[in-house]
Design an enzyme around this catalytic site. Structure first.
Site, mmCIF file in Angstrom:
data_model
loop_
_atom_site.group_PDB
_atom_site.id
_atom_site.type_symbol
_atom_site.label_atom_id
_atom_site.label_comp_id
_atom_site.label_asym_id
_atom_site.label_seq_id
_atom_site.Cartn_x
_atom_site.Cartn_y
_atom_site.Cartn_z
ATOM 1 N N TYR A 1 3.417 24.739 -3.000
ATOM 2 C CA TYR A 1 3.915 24.231 -4.284
ATOM 3 C C TYR A 1 5.434 24.135 -4.229
ATOM 4 O O TYR A 1 6.087 25.063 -3.783
ATOM 5 C CB TYR A 1 3.511 25.162 -5.438
ATOM 6 C CG TYR A 1 2.691 24.424 -6.472
ATOM 7 C CD1 TYR A 1 3.271 23.405 -7.231
ATOM 8 C CD2 TYR A 1 1.341 24.704 -6.651
ATOM 9 C CE1 TYR A 1 2.511 22.691 -8.141
ATOM 10 C CE2 TYR A 1 0.581 23.984 -7.568
ATOM 11 C CZ TYR A 1 1.177 22.980 -8.311
ATOM 12 O OH TYR A 1 0.436 22.269 -9.200
ATOM 13 N N GLU B 1 7.665 22.472 -6.959
ATOM 14 C CA GLU B 1 8.179 21.762 -8.138
ATOM 15 C C GLU B 1 9.700 21.722 -8.125
ATOM 16 O O GLU B 1 10.357 22.694 -7.748
ATOM 17 C CB GLU B 1 7.722 22.465 -9.419
ATOM 18 C CG GLU B 1 6.304 22.091 -9.810
ATOM 19 C CD GLU B 1 5.859 22.761 -11.091
ATOM 20 O OE1 GLU B 1 6.640 23.527 -11.690
ATOM 21 O OE2 GLU B 1 4.706 22.514 -11.491
ATOM 22 N N ASP C 1 9.466 -4.371 -8.023
ATOM 23 C CA ASP C 1 8.309 -3.654 -7.479
ATOM 24 C C ASP C 1 7.957 -4.334 -6.157
ATOM 25 O O ASP C 1 7.329 -5.382 -6.142
ATOM 26 C CB ASP C 1 7.155 -3.749 -8.487
ATOM 27 C CG ASP C 1 5.886 -3.074 -7.993
ATOM 28 O OD1 ASP C 1 5.825 -2.712 -6.803
ATOM 29 O OD2 ASP C 1 4.955 -2.922 -8.809
ATOM 30 N N THR D 1 5.007 1.288 -3.132
ATOM 31 C CA THR D 1 4.037 2.173 -2.500
ATOM 32 C C THR D 1 4.451 2.297 -1.040
ATOM 33 O O THR D 1 5.253 1.511 -0.539
ATOM 34 C CB THR D 1 2.615 1.573 -2.528
ATOM 35 O OG1 THR D 1 2.657 0.290 -1.900
ATOM 36 C CG2 THR D 1 2.102 1.407 -3.936
ATOM 37 N N LYS E 1 1.067 0.041 1.976
ATOM 38 C CA LYS E 1 0.696 -1.360 2.216
ATOM 39 C C LYS E 1 1.373 -1.864 3.495
ATOM 40 O O LYS E 1 1.152 -1.282 4.536
ATOM 41 C CB LYS E 1 0.994 -2.172 0.969
ATOM 42 C CG LYS E 1 0.141 -1.661 -0.217
ATOM 43 C CD LYS E 1 0.367 -2.396 -1.509
ATOM 44 C CE LYS E 1 -0.494 -1.765 -2.605
ATOM 45 N NZ LYS E 1 -0.174 -2.311 -3.939
ATOM 46 N N ARG F 1 -0.700 7.064 1.620
ATOM 47 C CA ARG F 1 -0.945 6.669 0.249
ATOM 48 C C ARG F 1 0.064 7.413 -0.623
ATOM 49 O O ARG F 1 0.076 8.644 -0.661
ATOM 50 C CB ARG F 1 -2.363 7.102 -0.114
ATOM 51 C CG ARG F 1 -3.118 6.198 -1.012
ATOM 52 C CD ARG F 1 -4.577 6.175 -0.625
ATOM 53 N NE ARG F 1 -4.761 5.109 0.336
ATOM 54 C CZ ARG F 1 -4.855 3.818 -0.005
ATOM 55 N NH1 ARG F 1 -4.828 3.448 -1.261
ATOM 56 N NH2 ARG F 1 -4.996 2.892 0.920
HETATM 57 C C1 PLP Z 1 -0.444 -1.877 -5.136
HETATM 58 C C2 PLP Z 1 0.584 -2.139 -6.153
HETATM 59 C C3 PLP Z 1 0.979 -1.133 -7.055
HETATM 60 C C4 PLP Z 1 0.235 0.140 -7.306
HETATM 61 O O1 PLP Z 1 -0.047 0.992 -6.366
HETATM 62 P P1 PLP Z 1 -1.061 2.212 -6.579
HETATM 63 O O2 PLP Z 1 -0.578 3.127 -5.508
HETATM 64 O O3 PLP Z 1 -2.423 1.634 -6.317
HETATM 65 O O4 PLP Z 1 -0.905 2.740 -7.951
HETATM 66 C C5 PLP Z 1 2.032 -1.416 -7.905
HETATM 67 N N1 PLP Z 1 2.653 -2.605 -7.891
HETATM 68 C C6 PLP Z 1 2.276 -3.591 -7.060
HETATM 69 C C7 PLP Z 1 3.020 -4.892 -7.095
HETATM 70 C C8 PLP Z 1 1.231 -3.399 -6.179
HETATM 71 O O5 PLP Z 1 0.845 -4.404 -5.393
#
Ligand code: PLP
Length: 427
Positions: free
Chosen positions: A59, A61, A205, A231, A234, A240
């Protein structure tokens, strides 16, 4: 089984053969299928090793040097390294590497600068935006006023003039750039200009394209944005999880919003894996990977076009493309199903101005990151395009499906995945 010592040392297949068996089946599926889901990838084993480590027990925090628990000497160092690497990789003043997911990273950025009832301007969900950009069932749709921009009907590319007009009309607190299903480059300088004119905060994003940005195959949004969220799983090919970058003036507000605002303890094993992911992404070999992803996507797109498929916006500049299936008289839903049977995994996706419901759709989204990580190149992409066409043209006829499935399994077998890991036997 003796409860204590034996249990602590026992492997998953001893403790829970049912789950262990399903994991082995899933490994086999990953090995024999051609993975074209644009948001997926195969992580290096080092990433899994960090994620499966004893850091899960800790932990921690709070932030490095200000943790609320004892025993944080090593995990603090891991988090500091992850932060430094993220800042350096993307050229940012500040990084927070604690967000558990992309949606949570967006939540943290939004909460840092918006109050409930404020307006945010983001991409329409049925034209490429993400759920966390204003879907009515997402927290964004529940607590903010949502204005949304889309693509031009003719070019199917982002209509920047429309964004500028909407921004003047609705005076948004936040403008969100970035998408989950947009096959073209995004002009971040233009977004900056629009945000400045509207007095809005620009949040980019980059979840889908982060790996291309890190590898120099897409323009970096960081210099143009107040916040960048992403994220790591991807195109960036990490664990993840997620992170947020921001300009220095937002740093302490952002950190307070992530913890204690929207999260408790950070997932230290994920943060260690993010650190390793940033290290891998800053090495020269990652540039080759990112460039190959773009080359592979482009080869797949070209071959599909030659086979008579219409691609939304006429092609791709990044890792993904959207096929408009209407001329082939098949829905996205059916195409997804028949391709899966033939050993090709992809997902149905709305196309701009789609006449079908989001659960059916007229489109199919394909991405080239995962197949690139397996080592495939342009030749394989052309073969995959022909396989897709064979299955779709035969409307999933059993013989064509079987023929393609064995061809795809054979091709996959030439690119071994996680050698030495025990999977279930091939079906
Ligand atoms: C995949 C994605 C997210 C969210 O990711 P999670 O980890 O599944 O919550 C946010 N914004 C965009 C543009 C995405 O493609």
């Amino acid at each position: 089984m003796e409860f204590f010592e034996d249990l602590m040392e026992a492997a998953l297949d001893e403790v829970d053969p049912e789950i262990s068996g399903l994991v082995a089946e899933e490994l086999e599926r990953q090995r024999v299928h051609i993975e074209l889901i644009a948001s997926e990838n195969f992580v290096p084993r080092a990433i899994m090793e960090a994620q499966g480590s004893i850091l899960t027990n800790k932990y921690a925090e709070g932030y490095p040097r200000k943790k609320y628990y004892g025993g944080c000497k090593y995990v603090e160092r891991i988090e500091e390294i992850a932060i430094e690497r993220a800042k350096k990789l993307f050229g940012s003043d500040h990084a927070n590497v604690q967000p558990h997911a992309g949606t949570t990273a967006n939540q943290a950025a939004y909460f840092t600068v918006m109050k409930p009832g404020d307006t945010m301007l983001a991409m329409k969900l049925d034209q490429g935006g993400h759920l966390s950009h204003g879907h009515p069932l997402n927290f964004t749709g529940m607590i903010y006023k949502i204005a949304s921009y889309g693509v031009n009907r003719d070019t199917e590319m982002i209509d920047y003039d429309e964004i500028a007009r909407l921004a003047r009309e609705c005076a948004p607190k936040v403008i969100v750039a970035g998408a989950s299903a947009y096959p073209r480059k995004i002009d971040f300088a233009r977004f900056r200009q629009i945000a400045d004119e509207a007095g809005a905060v620009l949040i980019t994003d980059m979840a889908h394209i982060a790996g291309l940005v890190a590898g120099g195959a897409h323009e970096n949004p960081t210099p143009h944005s107040d916040f960048v969220t992403s994220t790591t799983q991807k195109t960036l090919r990490g664990p993840r999880g997620a992170f947020v970058l921001c300009r220095g003036k937002y740093a302490s507000d952002l950190d307070r919003t992530v913890f204690p605002g929207v999260q408790g303890g950070p997932i230290m094993q994920a943060i260690a894996a993010k650190a390793a992911c940033f290290k891998i992404a800053s090495a020269p070999a990652f540039r080759d990977y990112a460039n190959q992803v773009v080359k592979n996507a482009s080869a797949l797109a070209k071959e599909l076009q030659e086979l008579g498929y219409r691609l939304v916006s006429g092609g791709t500049d990044n890792h993904m493309m959207l096929i408009d299936l209407r001329s082939k008289k098949v829905t996205g839903k059916d195409a997804e199903r028949i391709l899966e049977e033939a050993g090709i995994t992809a997902n149905k996706n709305s196309i701009p101005f789609d006449p079908e419901k989001p659960t059916v759709t007229s489109g199919l989204r394909l991405g080239a990151a995962a197949v690139t990580s397996r080592g495939m190149k342009e030749g394989e992409m052309r073969e995959i395009a022909r396989a897709i066409d064979e299955v779709i043209s035969a409307s999933g006829d059993v013989e064509a499906t079987n023929r393609v499935r064995s061809r795809m399994a054979e091709m996959s077998a030439s690119y071994p995945l996680y050698r030495g890991m025990r999977g279930a036997r091939a079906r």
